[in-house]
Design an enzyme around this catalytic site. Sequence first.
Site, PDB file in Angstrom:
ATOM      1  N   CYS A  18      -4.035   2.809   2.228  1.00 10.32           N
ATOM      2  CA  CYS A  18      -3.031   2.615   3.271  1.00 10.32           C
ATOM      3  C   CYS A  18      -1.865   1.754   2.814  1.00 10.32           C
ATOM      4  O   CYS A  18      -1.953   1.029   1.833  1.00 10.32           O
ATOM      5  CB  CYS A  18      -3.650   1.908   4.472  1.00 10.32           C
ATOM      6  SG  CYS A  18      -4.948   2.845   5.251  1.00 10.32           S
ATOM      7  N   CYS A 456     -10.189  -8.093  -9.255  1.00 12.46           N
ATOM      8  CA  CYS A 456     -11.329  -7.229  -9.007  1.00 12.46           C
ATOM      9  C   CYS A 456     -11.273  -6.156 -10.085  1.00 12.46           C
ATOM     10  O   CYS A 456     -10.238  -5.506 -10.270  1.00 12.46           O
ATOM     11  CB  CYS A 456     -11.260  -6.580  -7.623  1.00 12.46           C
ATOM     12  SG  CYS A 456     -12.599  -5.355  -7.416  1.00 12.46           S
TER      13      CYS A 456
HETATM   14  S1  SF4 Z   1     -10.398  -2.805  -9.062  1.00 14.55           S
HETATM   15 FE1  SF4 Z   1     -11.763  -3.279  -7.304  1.00 14.55          FE
HETATM   16  S2  SF4 Z   1     -10.509  -2.955  -5.498  1.00 14.55           S
HETATM   17 FE2  SF4 Z   1      -9.452  -1.971  -7.216  1.00 14.55          FE
HETATM   18  S3  SF4 Z   1     -10.118   0.170  -7.216  1.00 14.55           S
HETATM   19 FE3  SF4 Z   1     -11.495  -0.932  -8.595  1.00 14.55          FE
HETATM   20  S4  SF4 Z   1     -13.252  -1.613  -7.322  1.00 14.55           S
HETATM   21 FE4  SF4 Z   1     -11.572  -1.010  -5.938  1.00 14.55          FE
END
Ligand code: SF4
Length: 501
Positions: A18, A456
């Site tokens: 989004c 992440c």
């Molecule tokens: S880095 Fe983390 S938030 Fe980004 S796509 Fe991969 S798992 Fe999802």
Amino acid sequence: MSTSILPGERPDRLEEECAVFGVFAPGEDVARMTCFGLQALQHRGQESAGIAVGDGETIMVSKDLGLVTQVFDESRLAALEGYVAVGHARYSTSGAAASWEAAQPHISAIDEILIALAHNGTLVNTNSLRARLIDEGIQLRAGTDSEVAAKAIGSVTQKTHHLREGIRYAMQYMEGAYAMVLASPDTLYAFRDPNGIRPLCIGKLPEGRGWVVSSETCGLDIVGAEYVRDVEPGEIVRFNKDGVTSEQGVEPRKRASCIFEYVYFARPDSVMDGQSVYQARRNMGRILAREAPADADLVLGVPDSGIPSAMGFAFESGIPYSDGIVKNRYVGRTFIQPTQAMRQLGIRLKLNPLPSVIRGKRLVVIDDSIVRGNTSKKLIEMLRDAGATEVHMRIVSPEVMWPCFYGIDTDTRDQLIAANMTNDEMCEWMGADSLAFISLQGLRDSLPDVRTPGYCEACFSGEYPVDIPAYTARNSFMTKADFAAAYEKEAQEAENTQVSV
Ligand code: SF4
């Protein structure tokens, strides 16, 4: 940013969920500004679009399925009068796909409390929050995590008569990824999860005309707002006639900004936490050229996000860069439902090679990621048909091995090619002459200007910054080998049971 090659089918890419956008600007046409902002952010979601406007007394919302320009014409915009607005463009991963009910902003009206909420991200504990609300007798229509968040905020606000308390309370209980903008009839709020997983930035309109909040800085640029700063993890920022205030809604946790934003999701003209996305992509190509050099005549990029990385690879390796793959920009993924015969055309609906450039050449082809591998396989086949003598695939993200639970639409592990094959197996299956991925450290090193590093990286490493409930994770985490082992175990148990009987 949608790069589905077979419209109507599940795309062979990670898909953004989004875009959110908010404006507080008395005296301005805030609905139109929000419409422009959402158009700049359209790459983040193409299924539905919505705008809610507050005029000091009430909130009007207008939303529908479709692209921003399909949903909002002059008459719809003219009906949205006021001075505070929030907007949303949706790509669904949670709740009903492409339904009007799931389109945002969500309105929560509990007694006299009226709010409109727009959310980017995914809450991982929606089920427990939903159960809590149903226990309180609150009705839910869409069933999405965003609706649950709106109702949770509204419910507590009703009891405390303070919207800030409602937001703070919800932030204490919501787990997962959320970058949210919320409008009451006279105030705009922006807040972000304590790990800062999904992006959210603040801009200022010239001559003190007001404030803008956007998923990416390209949304600020289009309305002439100057970037001020990002919303901090766990922070609540409030904009109203008394000015701008900030408070901590929840204690920040270890920083975990989605590293994939830099690889693929964000627009190249955006700047995230101080890092130019375009420059990051060039750096990725340069670093990959050092990590995995190739002997070739030309470097090509898979449009769009592979192009800056291909330029970086060419610069570092000394191999000339060339355009060689042309993208058809008018193939959408939501509204074109091809016949079976059209589906056979496959990748050519979206990408077409330039034989005059490619014929007789050894190619290095730079792409942003490999998810299921079908796109790469077909692309390689097409390049060979166009006369390429060698195709060396170089990927500027590490192997995608784990599903995302934080707002990105990914397959389960058994469908992620890198979770089920070795590099050599993938290379052979796709028909490439060689295949290499950037290292995780190489990817981090391509982001030298990020002010607050901490990412992440769960889809590469399997280390999730926010715990995933067991019931969500169980099936998603399985690879083909896991399934085979589970099947074997169950068969064995069944056999043992029969023996004991
Ligand atoms: S880095 Fe983390 S938030 Fe980004 S796509 Fe991969 S798992 Fe999802």
